[in-house]
Design an enzyme around this catalytic site. Sequence first.
Site, mmCIF file in Angstrom:
data_model
loop_
_atom_site.group_PDB
_atom_site.id
_atom_site.type_symbol
_atom_site.label_atom_id
_atom_site.label_comp_id
_atom_site.label_asym_id
_atom_site.label_seq_id
_atom_site.Cartn_x
_atom_site.Cartn_y
_atom_site.Cartn_z
ATOM 1 N N LYS A 1 0.845 -1.200 0.000
ATOM 2 C CA LYS A 1 0.000 0.000 0.000
ATOM 3 C C LYS A 1 0.883 1.254 0.000
ATOM 4 C CE LYS A 1 -3.392 -2.869 0.105
ATOM 5 N NZ LYS A 1 -4.357 -3.348 1.046
HETATM 6 C C1 PLP Z 1 -5.338 -4.351 1.539
HETATM 7 C C2 PLP Z 1 -6.801 -4.233 1.527
HETATM 8 C C3 PLP Z 1 -7.599 -4.650 2.600
HETATM 9 C C4 PLP Z 1 -7.049 -5.392 3.776
HETATM 10 O O1 PLP Z 1 -5.996 -4.796 4.433
HETATM 11 P P1 PLP Z 1 -4.998 -5.695 5.301
HETATM 12 O O2 PLP Z 1 -4.155 -4.663 5.997
HETATM 13 O O3 PLP Z 1 -4.217 -6.536 4.351
HETATM 14 O O4 PLP Z 1 -5.796 -6.499 6.246
HETATM 15 C C5 PLP Z 1 -8.964 -4.438 2.528
HETATM 16 N N1 PLP Z 1 -9.528 -3.867 1.458
HETATM 17 C C6 PLP Z 1 -8.802 -3.474 0.389
HETATM 18 C C7 PLP Z 1 -9.492 -2.826 -0.761
HETATM 19 C C8 PLP Z 1 -7.420 -3.662 0.390
HETATM 20 O O5 PLP Z 1 -6.700 -3.292 -0.675
#
Ligand code: PLP
Length: 386
Positions: free
Chosen positions: A193
């Site tokens: 991210k």
């Molecule tokens: C990455 C992501 C999540 C989950 O986040 P985590 O930190 O991996 O639990 C949920 N929704 C979307 C759209 C994501 O890209």
Amino acid sequence: MSAFLAYGRQTIEDDDIAAVAAALRSDFLTTGPRVDAFEEVFAEAVGARHAVACSNGTAALHLAMLALDVRPGEVVIVPSITFLATANCARYVGAEVIFADVDPATGLMTPDTLAAALNQVGARKLRAVLPVHLRGDVAELDRLEALAAQAGAVLVEDAPHALGSEAVFGNHRERVGDCRHSAMSTFSFHPVKTIATGEGGMITTNDPDLAARLKAFRSHGMVRPADGDPWWYEMPEPGFNYRLPDILCALGQSQLKKLPRFAAQRQALAARYDEVLADLAPVVKIASRPDWSTPVLHLLVALIDFKAAGLTRRQVVDRLKAKGVGTQVHYIPVHTQPYYQARYGQLHLPGAEAWYEACLTLPLYPGMTPADVDHVAASLRAVLGL
Ligand SMILES: *Cc1c(COP(=O)(O)O)cnc(C)c1O
């Protein structure tokens, strides 16, 4: 040029490492001053009144459902093109999921696809609609909010792709996470991210009561009345241990300072992709950007007509990999997962299925150079024989 270009990766620098080391030498490894400090700068960065840190983006979604008091049998609408967690959070609290279709050019839930999903609510109680800012482009929040409100529900933005993205609705320039149209927005700091803490998440809101409930559910459901004895706590409802440790909040604070630079780097690389992929159309097109949206793209998604190229996606993926180019598919439509098929039957969502047929995520992260983008484009051109 990097040896292998992953579709996404973190950018960790010496000062990030120093910030973590300082936290390790401090009195607090968890639940110390760095949690509040990270929350404060994050709220300010996105323009929300409150930010609540938690252990990951999935926990953020679960906490959002708990804070809204979503109950078994109530309904939550999510787009089918998203990560599993967006739908799963509704099931954690016993709610039922209605999958909305997406625009096959953007991958986003639209007012039309939301309206179709609303038609399926029937006599049940709709509690929340969860738009996903897929890739970093902003969903049409003003119109989605109006539709949700008419149906008695609020928006919860699942925003892990869109930290730093902005949009213009009417006369307002808005930042994703400012919750102008939503009850809450959720973020993730997974390494791919826009900023990374390893595992990590955040929920933003402008509602002090929701913020207080999020904080209680994040730590076992414990609340400490202001007039209580020093040791006193009460548990009105059980919660979870979804805390984000001080060690990771130190990393988050350090990473967040770099958001403007990371955002500019992502935007410059995305602009270069626009240039160098332009003449691969119509076989290769970059997913469309809605005109209200100024994204900090998390994912660079190409939509490829594999049939026209005479290749399967698997062949393209393998041949790109052999040239040092990593790819990924975002996402397999969640309504086709065995669990959801068993629960809701075989649904047909043509926009989501068309998106899935064509999508391929190409490398995009701040550590890439313009030459890396050119290498991806040249590799794609060679593999597709264009
Ligand atoms: C990455 C992501 C999540 C989950 O986040 P985590 O930190 O991996 O639990 C949920 N929704 C979307 C759209 C994501 O890209």
